[in-house]
Enzyme design. Structure first.
Site, PDB file in Angstrom:
ATOM      1  N   HIS A  26       0.877  -1.098   0.107  1.00 44.38           N
ATOM      2  CA  HIS A  26      -0.170   0.140   0.000  1.00 44.38           C
ATOM      3  C   HIS A  26       0.954   1.239   0.000  1.00 44.38           C
ATOM      4  CE1 HIS A  26       0.540   1.213   4.399  1.00 44.38           C
ATOM      5  NE2 HIS A  26       0.668  -0.134   4.543  1.00 44.38           N
TER       6      HIS A  26
ATOM      7  N   CYS B 131       3.275  -5.063   6.622  1.00 39.95           N
ATOM      8  CA  CYS B 131       2.862  -4.531   5.163  1.00 39.95           C
ATOM      9  C   CYS B 131       4.030  -3.807   4.307  1.00 39.95           C
ATOM     10  CB  CYS B 131       1.972  -3.596   5.267  1.00 39.95           C
ATOM     11  SG  CYS B 131       0.331  -4.453   5.666  1.00 39.95           S
TER      12      CYS B 131
END
Length: 228
Positions: free
Chosen positions: A188, A204
């Site tokens: 992301h 992440c």
């Protein structure tokens, strides 16, 4: 990382390494110590070449405006660039090199687009084979229960944080599954230039907003993913 080294790691991981369940951290969560110091960065904004400034310019045709990334804060090797593919993976694959902090999107002409990334901090590292199940523009962010337990201030987002400039998922997200199981890991966007090349998130993979928009536009849902 050499092609031989990356391919050897890929063989080892293909034997059954699994992803640890976690989730993407909020930018409001306490920062974690980076595992490796970033290389020296340019001294001033004027030292960034015009073509790089153009790649990372402000984006005003999105639902929410995206400011220009301050690339003088990002080591030059982490600027987006086309390179000879070092991964040996099939075209369309996404490969994350957690040692050198690069993400490669493999092309069918022997090249790859390389992006600088931030990765998971100590205790939140993960590796293995998976796939990009689907993609989202301006996604909602929902912290998992174990993250809320570590950071009670996130309780108000238990049922999701609406998209927007303050959402830690940024303007785009790619969702990582193994088989039919959501790993809770994401690729992301994140506007904090100082996190690129460092280990600071809860697992992440973070890219600058302009980079994640570029990646999102070129990666197809279902594409294989390898994290080494």
């Amino acid at each position: 990382m050499s092609v031989r080294t990356m391919n050897r790691r890929a063989v080892l991981l293909a034997g059954g390494a699994s992803l640890l369940l976690a989730g993407c951290t909020s930018t409001s969560a306490p920062a974690r110590v980076a595992l490796a110091a970033a290389p020296e960065t340019p001294k001033s904004p004027d030292s960034v070449p015009p073509h790089v400034q153009a790649m990372y310019a402000a984006v005003m045709d999105e639902p929410y405006p995206i400011r220009a990334s301050r690339m003088h804060l990002v080591p030059e090797r982490f600027w987006r660039q086309e390179v000879t593919d070092p991964t040996g993976e099939k075209p369309g694959s996404v490969v994350v090199d957690t040692t050198d902090r690069f993400l490669y999107h493999v092309r069918d002409d022997g090249t790859a687009m390389r992006y600088g990334v931030g990765i998971g901090a100590a205790g939140f590292e993960w590796s293995g084979r998976a796939h990009i199940a689907y993609k989202r523009e301006w996604p909602t962010w929902t912290p998992p229960s174990d993250m809320i337990a570590r950071h009670p201030e996130l309780e108000r987002y238990r049922h999701g944080m609406e998209p927007g400039p303050d959402n830690p998922m940024g303007p785009r997200a790619l969702y990582i599954h193994q088989g039919n199981v959501d790993t809770l890991y994401r690729i992301h966007g994140n506007p904090d230039e100082t996190t690129i090349g460092k280990a600071v998130s809860s697992g992440c993979v973070r890219l600058l907003p302009q980079d994640v928009i570029h990646l999102h536009a070129n990666v197809v849902s279902g594409s294989p993913l390898l994290v080494v």
